[in-house]
Motif scaffolding. Structure first.
Motif, PDB file in Angstrom:
ATOM      1  N   TYR A 221       9.703 -17.108  -7.547  1.00 38.09           N
ATOM      2  CA  TYR A 221      10.958 -16.473  -7.930  1.00 38.09           C
ATOM      3  C   TYR A 221      10.973 -15.080  -7.342  1.00 38.09           C
ATOM      4  O   TYR A 221       9.949 -14.389  -7.350  1.00 38.09           O
ATOM      5  CB  TYR A 221      11.059 -16.405  -9.459  1.00 38.09           C
ATOM      6  CG  TYR A 221      12.470 -16.317  -9.985  1.00 38.09           C
ATOM      7  CD1 TYR A 221      13.028 -15.091 -10.320  1.00 38.09           C
ATOM      8  CD2 TYR A 221      13.239 -17.458 -10.156  1.00 38.09           C
ATOM      9  CE1 TYR A 221      14.315 -15.007 -10.795  1.00 38.09           C
ATOM     10  CE2 TYR A 221      14.536 -17.384 -10.635  1.00 38.09           C
ATOM     11  CZ  TYR A 221      15.074 -16.157 -10.957  1.00 38.09           C
ATOM     12  OH  TYR A 221      16.359 -16.090 -11.435  1.00 38.09           O
TER      13      TYR A 221
ATOM     14  N   LEU B  64      13.248 -11.327  -6.813  1.00 39.42           N
ATOM     15  CA  LEU B  64      14.287 -10.491  -7.404  1.00 39.42           C
ATOM     16  C   LEU B  64      14.469  -9.239  -6.556  1.00 39.42           C
ATOM     17  O   LEU B  64      13.541  -8.776  -5.889  1.00 39.42           O
ATOM     18  CB  LEU B  64      13.895 -10.058  -8.822  1.00 39.42           C
ATOM     19  CG  LEU B  64      13.455 -11.172  -9.780  1.00 39.42           C
ATOM     20  CD1 LEU B  64      11.939 -11.274  -9.859  1.00 39.42           C
ATOM     21  CD2 LEU B  64      14.028 -10.940 -11.169  1.00 39.42           C
TER      22      LEU B  64
ATOM     23  N   TYR C  83      15.838  -5.226  -7.019  1.00 37.86           N
ATOM     24  CA  TYR C  83      16.174  -4.170  -7.950  1.00 37.86           C
ATOM     25  C   TYR C  83      16.672  -2.975  -7.155  1.00 37.86           C
ATOM     26  O   TYR C  83      16.251  -2.726  -6.027  1.00 37.86           O
ATOM     27  CB  TYR C  83      14.943  -3.737  -8.758  1.00 37.86           C
ATOM     28  CG  TYR C  83      14.482  -4.747  -9.777  1.00 37.86           C
ATOM     29  CD1 TYR C  83      13.613  -5.779  -9.422  1.00 37.86           C
ATOM     30  CD2 TYR C  83      14.904  -4.668 -11.108  1.00 37.86           C
ATOM     31  CE1 TYR C  83      13.187  -6.705 -10.365  1.00 37.86           C
ATOM     32  CE2 TYR C  83      14.475  -5.589 -12.048  1.00 37.86           C
ATOM     33  CZ  TYR C  83      13.627  -6.598 -11.663  1.00 37.86           C
ATOM     34  OH  TYR C  83      13.200  -7.524 -12.596  1.00 37.86           O
TER      35      TYR C  83
ATOM     36  N   PHE D 248      18.023  -4.354 -12.316  1.00 40.49           N
ATOM     37  CA  PHE D 248      18.102  -5.681 -11.711  1.00 40.49           C
ATOM     38  C   PHE D 248      19.419  -5.864 -10.971  1.00 40.49           C
ATOM     39  O   PHE D 248      20.488  -5.475 -11.455  1.00 40.49           O
ATOM     40  CB  PHE D 248      17.969  -6.757 -12.792  1.00 40.49           C
ATOM     41  CG  PHE D 248      18.283  -8.142 -12.302  1.00 40.49           C
ATOM     42  CD1 PHE D 248      19.475  -8.761 -12.653  1.00 40.49           C
ATOM     43  CD2 PHE D 248      17.402  -8.804 -11.470  1.00 40.49           C
ATOM     44  CE1 PHE D 248      19.773 -10.026 -12.198  1.00 40.49           C
ATOM     45  CE2 PHE D 248      17.696 -10.071 -11.005  1.00 40.49           C
ATOM     46  CZ  PHE D 248      18.887 -10.687 -11.367  1.00 40.49           C
TER      47      PHE D 248
ATOM     48  N   PHE E  60      14.144  -2.354  -4.184  1.00 36.31           N
ATOM     49  CA  PHE E  60      12.834  -2.993  -4.247  1.00 36.31           C
ATOM     50  C   PHE E  60      13.014  -4.505  -4.310  1.00 36.31           C
ATOM     51  O   PHE E  60      13.853  -5.006  -5.066  1.00 36.31           O
ATOM     52  CB  PHE E  60      12.082  -2.569  -5.511  1.00 36.31           C
ATOM     53  CG  PHE E  60      11.665  -1.132  -5.545  1.00 36.31           C
ATOM     54  CD1 PHE E  60      12.449  -0.174  -6.185  1.00 36.31           C
ATOM     55  CD2 PHE E  60      10.479  -0.721  -4.945  1.00 36.31           C
ATOM     56  CE1 PHE E  60      12.070   1.152  -6.219  1.00 36.31           C
ATOM     57  CE2 PHE E  60      10.092   0.611  -4.982  1.00 36.31           C
ATOM     58  CZ  PHE E  60      10.881   1.542  -5.621  1.00 36.31           C
TER      59      PHE E  60
ATOM     60  N   ARG F  14       7.511 -13.269  -8.254  1.00 36.67           N
ATOM     61  CA  ARG F  14       6.729 -13.784  -9.376  1.00 36.67           C
ATOM     62  C   ARG F  14       5.850 -14.935  -8.878  1.00 36.67           C
ATOM     63  O   ARG F  14       6.324 -15.825  -8.164  1.00 36.67           O
ATOM     64  CB  ARG F  14       7.677 -14.301 -10.447  1.00 36.67           C
ATOM     65  CG  ARG F  14       7.011 -15.038 -11.598  1.00 36.67           C
ATOM     66  CD  ARG F  14       8.062 -15.623 -12.540  1.00 36.67           C
ATOM     67  NE  ARG F  14       7.463 -16.353 -13.634  1.00 36.67           N
ATOM     68  CZ  ARG F  14       7.333 -17.678 -13.675  1.00 36.67           C
ATOM     69  NH1 ARG F  14       7.755 -18.419 -12.673  1.00 36.67           N
ATOM     70  NH2 ARG F  14       6.774 -18.257 -14.707  1.00 36.67           N
ATOM     71  N   ARG F  15       4.592 -14.922  -9.280  1.00 38.79           N
ATOM     72  CA  ARG F  15       3.677 -16.001  -8.909  1.00 38.79           C
ATOM     73  C   ARG F  15       3.356 -16.825 -10.136  1.00 38.79           C
ATOM     74  O   ARG F  15       2.234 -16.833 -10.633  1.00 38.79           O
ATOM     75  CB  ARG F  15       2.408 -15.393  -8.309  1.00 38.79           C
ATOM     76  CG  ARG F  15       1.439 -16.391  -7.699  1.00 38.79           C
ATOM     77  CD  ARG F  15       0.057 -15.792  -7.608  1.00 38.79           C
ATOM     78  NE  ARG F  15      -0.444 -15.448  -8.930  1.00 38.79           N
ATOM     79  CZ  ARG F  15      -1.424 -14.577  -9.145  1.00 38.79           C
ATOM     80  NH1 ARG F  15      -1.989 -13.968  -8.134  1.00 38.79           N
ATOM     81  NH2 ARG F  15      -1.833 -14.317 -10.367  1.00 38.79           N
TER      82      ARG F  15
ATOM     83  N   GLY G 217       3.376 -17.523 -14.121  1.00 40.17           N
ATOM     84  CA  GLY G 217       2.861 -16.603 -15.128  1.00 40.17           C
ATOM     85  C   GLY G 217       3.809 -15.474 -15.437  1.00 40.17           C
ATOM     86  O   GLY G 217       5.028 -15.622 -15.392  1.00 40.17           O
ATOM     87  N   ASN G 218       3.232 -14.338 -15.715  1.00 35.82           N
ATOM     88  CA  ASN G 218       4.013 -13.224 -16.224  1.00 35.82           C
ATOM     89  C   ASN G 218       3.691 -11.949 -15.446  1.00 35.82           C
ATOM     90  O   ASN G 218       3.710 -10.862 -15.985  1.00 35.82           O
ATOM     91  CB  ASN G 218       3.691 -13.044 -17.710  1.00 35.82           C
ATOM     92  CG  ASN G 218       4.774 -12.334 -18.448  1.00 35.82           C
ATOM     93  OD1 ASN G 218       5.903 -12.202 -17.979  1.00 35.82           O
ATOM     94  ND2 ASN G 218       4.440 -11.841 -19.618  1.00 35.82           N
ATOM     95  N   GLN G 219       3.362 -12.100 -14.166  1.00 36.90           N
ATOM     96  CA  GLN G 219       3.054 -10.944 -13.331  1.00 36.90           C
ATOM     97  C   GLN G 219       4.002 -10.920 -12.148  1.00 36.90           C
ATOM     98  O   GLN G 219       4.275 -11.954 -11.540  1.00 36.90           O
ATOM     99  CB  GLN G 219       1.602 -11.005 -12.848  1.00 36.90           C
ATOM    100  CG  GLN G 219       1.170  -9.798 -12.060  1.00 36.90           C
ATOM    101  CD  GLN G 219      -0.334  -9.720 -11.878  1.00 36.90           C
ATOM    102  OE1 GLN G 219      -1.077 -10.439 -12.525  1.00 36.90           O
ATOM    103  NE2 GLN G 219      -0.776  -8.830 -11.013  1.00 36.90           N
ATOM    104  N   PHE G 220       4.494  -9.730 -11.861  1.00 33.86           N
ATOM    105  CA  PHE G 220       5.456  -9.553 -10.789  1.00 33.86           C
ATOM    106  C   PHE G 220       4.919  -8.536  -9.796  1.00 33.86           C
ATOM    107  O   PHE G 220       4.328  -7.540 -10.180  1.00 33.86           O
ATOM    108  CB  PHE G 220       6.797  -9.077 -11.358  1.00 33.86           C
ATOM    109  CG  PHE G 220       7.486 -10.114 -12.215  1.00 33.86           C
ATOM    110  CD1 PHE G 220       7.074 -10.344 -13.513  1.00 33.86           C
ATOM    111  CD2 PHE G 220       8.532 -10.863 -11.712  1.00 33.86           C
ATOM    112  CE1 PHE G 220       7.693 -11.301 -14.300  1.00 33.86           C
ATOM    113  CE2 PHE G 220       9.160 -11.820 -12.491  1.00 33.86           C
ATOM    114  CZ  PHE G 220       8.739 -12.052 -13.785  1.00 33.86           C
TER     115      PHE G 220
ATOM    116  N   PHE H  58       5.794  -5.978  -6.623  1.00 34.74           N
ATOM    117  CA  PHE H  58       6.894  -5.233  -6.040  1.00 34.74           C
ATOM    118  C   PHE H  58       6.545  -4.765  -4.636  1.00 34.74           C
ATOM    119  O   PHE H  58       5.384  -4.478  -4.331  1.00 34.74           O
ATOM    120  CB  PHE H  58       7.216  -4.000  -6.893  1.00 34.74           C
ATOM    121  CG  PHE H  58       8.059  -4.302  -8.103  1.00 34.74           C
ATOM    122  CD1 PHE H  58       7.533  -4.988  -9.189  1.00 34.74           C
ATOM    123  CD2 PHE H  58       9.377  -3.900  -8.160  1.00 34.74           C
ATOM    124  CE1 PHE H  58       8.304  -5.267 -10.306  1.00 34.74           C
ATOM    125  CE2 PHE H  58      10.169  -4.171  -9.275  1.00 34.74           C
ATOM    126  CZ  PHE H  58       9.627  -4.860 -10.341  1.00 34.74           C
ATOM    127  N   GLY H  59       7.567  -4.649  -3.803  1.00 31.58           N
ATOM    128  CA  GLY H  59       7.417  -4.019  -2.506  1.00 31.58           C
ATOM    129  C   GLY H  59       7.468  -2.503  -2.636  1.00 31.58           C
ATOM    130  O   GLY H  59       7.630  -1.966  -3.736  1.00 31.58           O
TER     131      GLY H  59
END
Lengths: 111, 114
Positions: A32, A34, A36, A46, A89, A93-94, A96-99, A101-102
């Motif tokens: 996923y 996103l 921002y 977002f 930015f 998401r990989r 799980g619950n960790q994202f 950012f660039g």
């Protein structure tokens, strides 16, 4: 470990023209993505997102394109407006619950 | 519109001191996060929190860091013994549900360690 990269630190575009912001990633497990937008002295806001099972998502003036084979996504803003001037930015998401950012791209829309 | 709030907006502390950064996430959100951004660098994930426990943490989030949701509304980040390199902008974020991945960020706390 730079898993999400935004290689252009800045971009200038004339008002009314298209802004194209690019993002590359290395991890094929990202599911996923996103975008921002961030103004100075504020937290990121977002903007738009896309699932890895799609290749395009559109919301008004904003369109995100995903090219999984190239591990590349882009954000198109048409037409660009001065209020779009901000740092953008991409994030991924990989599971799980960790994202991740660039580093961000600073967009300046010139009136 | 509901928003994430953070206090203080700016915290100055001496090296070795403990700091607590506070956040009030959006009230019906389930997932909570802390990120940091060192000046000019990327936004870095620190930790995620769900169902009253840490769900994931990065390698940055070592034993000097801890998080708590003490009363069902506040979400805090504690740094036990601050170092100069902890100076950064710290952002709290929350997201609503299991299938909505967009996060809502607070305005950040600028931490300066001297």
């Amino acid at each position: 470990d730079q898993q999400v990269k935004q290689n252009s630190p800045s971009l200038s575009v004339q008002e009314g023209r298209i802004s194209i912001l690019n993002c590359d990633y290395t991890n094929s497990m990202f599911d996923y993505f996103l975008w921002y937008k961030k103004y100075p002295a504020e937290g990121p806001t977002f903007l738009i997102s896309i699932s890895s099972i799609k290749d395009k998502n559109e919301d008004g003036r904003f369109t995100v394109f995903l090219n999984k084979s190239a591990k590349h996504l882009s954000l198109h803003i048409v037409p660009s407006q001065p209020g779009d001037s901000a740092v953008y930015f991409c994030a991924a998401r990989r599971g799980g619950n960790q994202f991740y950012f660039g580093t961000g791209t600073s967009l300046t829309v010139i009136p | 519109e509901p928003e994430v709030t953070q206090t203080p907006s700016h915290q100055v502390t001496q090296m070795g001191q403990e700091v607590i950064l506070r956040c009030v996430p959006i009230s019906n959100h389930l997932y909570f996060y802390w990120y940091r951004q060192i000046l000019g660098q990327k936004v870095e994930f620190l930790v995620s929190f769900y169902n009253n426990e840490i769900s994931e943490k990065s390698e940055i989030f070592d034993d000097q860091f801890s998080v708590e949701r003490p009363d069902g509304s506040n979400f805090t980040l504690k740094i036990r013994s601050t170092k100069l390199e902890d100076s950064a902008m710290y952002f709290c974020a929350s997201r609503g549900g299991h299938t909505s991945y967009e996060q809502y960020f607070g305005p950040g706390t600028r931490l300066t360690v001297t």
